[in-house]
Motif scaffolding. Structure first.
Motif: not given
Length: 428
Positions: A206-213, A216-227, A229-236
């Motif tokens: 996962v890096g800049h421009g990665t489309r990441l799914l 399981g969001t939890g409280w969002g820490e993984l999505a924050l760290r992926a974003a 890095r420049g990723a575009h995150v969809t979290s469910l």
């Protein structure tokens, strides 16, 4: 399920100790032991004493007698109620007996670790063969169908964001950390959680421009760290409480343009992604839906993409023996859940997807330390938990849940894995 207003402390008297008042309206299974026949209770008592007597622990009964080969102390304060509950409901009764204050231990994790290490042979072989007749079956309404899954998730994760904030670190990460060494210390937990998350993101490239799914969001820490890095995150997620707080954290970090958090079942996911990450989500899926879950990873992953998964596992033979049994953890903590085995994960991936297992790393000892830190913080903040409206029975339940889980990892009965799955690009 268990959110109750605080009340003045009252006690009822057991055989020799005062035990917490139990609100029968909120805790019908805990307030009083089952009315078991004397003969059945006596037979259960004999079986339990014999099982404990073979273990490296010391079980001390209310009359002063002890059984066991020596080791950590287990205090059985109300033997009749303890045996009646186990005779009627097995391990559910064992857990409810602790919630009722009928047994305890100075170091709760220590005897539970002994019991977990001997889980396969605690019950005599003849009774093991009759498990289908005496063990409770999982309730049909707890199957993780799309409708039931929302209710099952809500019963745990929508208890209160404030509750989880009290014992988790600032990342609000509710899964195993990855430490550099032991013993672990609280002030190292945040770095250890980031280390775990970054490793998963690295595995999935996962890096800049990665489309990441993220499933399981939890409280969002993984999505924050992926974003970051420049990723575009969809979290469910299926938890409204988690989604609200995750969105607030994402907005506060200035990353709302890179992260979408959807209140959505994984089976409803659409689109194509370069990477998929899912952390300790499969445990809530249920065995019958494992093929659907892994096909979702496959279907959402673009050719050449990578999926990183973190999963708690149990031994395959124990999974097979207990997969239809209703457990204390399922009744009170994670309704509808089931831990897979390594064999079950890899067989499901092989038989139902186009994914291949590219890597697997285990680190169960790190989860034991993570749980210890959570348990100690929960205990330190018991008064604050009570102030949120969680009664003494809930606090004993949650303490047992954290200690029970820690013991599973310390004994080796439980483990945690990080998987990397790859999807071949047929055009290359």
């Amino acid at each position: 399920m268990t959110y109750v207003e605080p009340r003045p402390a009252t006690v009822r008297r057991g055989a020799c100790h005062a035990v917490p008042h139990t609100d029968a309206a909120h805790w019908p299974g805990v307030a009083a032991p089952p009315s078991a026949a004397r003969v059945r209770t006596a037979v259960t008592g004999a079986v339990v004493r014999r099982a404990l007597d073979r273990l490296p622990l010391r079980a001390r009964y209310a009359d002063g007698t002890s059984v066991g080969r020596g080791g950590p102390l287990l205090e059985i304060r109300d033997p009749r109620a303890f045996h009646a509950r186990i005779g009627a409901q097995g391990l559910i009764g064992f857990g409810e007996s602790y919630m009722a204050g009928e047994w305890d231990a100075p170091d709760l994790v220590a005897p539970l670790t002994v019991l977990a290490a001997h889980a396969a042979d605690l019950i005599p072989a003849p009774l093991q063969r009759l498990r289908g007749r005496w063990a409770q079956r999982q309730p049909h309404h707890r199957r993780n169908t799309p409708d039931n899954a929302r209710a099952n998730i809500s019963r745990h994760y929508d208890l209160s964001n404030d509750l989880f904030t009290l014992f988790l670190d600032d990342t609000l990460t509710y899964s195993s950390a990855l430490f550099r060494g032991f013993p672990a210390h609280w002030d190292l937990l945040t770095a250890a959680q980031h280390r775990k998350i970054d490793r998963l993101l690295d595995l999935a490239r996962v890096g800049h421009g990665t489309r990441l799914l993220e499933i399981g969001t939890g409280w969002g820490e993984l999505a924050l760290r992926a974003a970051a890095r420049g990723a575009h995150v969809t979290s469910l997620t299926l938890s409204g409480e988690q989604r609200d707080l995750a969105l607030a954290r994402i907005r506060d970090a200035g990353l709302a343009d890179r992260v979408a958090v959807e209140l959505c079942d994984y089976r409803e996911a659409r689109g194509s992604y370069d990477a998929v990450v899912s952390v300790e989500m499969i445990e809530a899926v249920g065995e019958e839906f494992w093929p659907v879950y892994f096909r979702t990873l496959d279907d959402r992953l673009a050719p050449g993409g990578r999926a990183a998964l973190q999963a708690i596992t149990m031994p395959h033979e124990r999974m097979l023996a207990s997969r239809d049994t209703h457990t204390w953890i399922q009744k009170y903590i994670f309704p509808g859940g089931l831990l897979p085995s390594v064999e079950a994960v890899e067989r499901t991936v092989r038989d139902h997807t186009r994914l291949t297992v590219a890597r697997r790393d285990r680190f169960g000892a790190h989860y034991a330390e993570t749980l210890r830190l959570w348990r100690e913080r929960f205990t330190e903040r018991a008064d604050e938990v009570a102030a949120l409206g969680f009664d003494a029975t809930f606090r004993r339940m949650w303490t047992l849940y954290l200690a029970y889980s820690e013991a599973g990892f310390r004994s080796g009965y439980l483990d945690v894995q990080q998987y990397l799955f790859a999807k071949e690009d047929p055009t290359r």
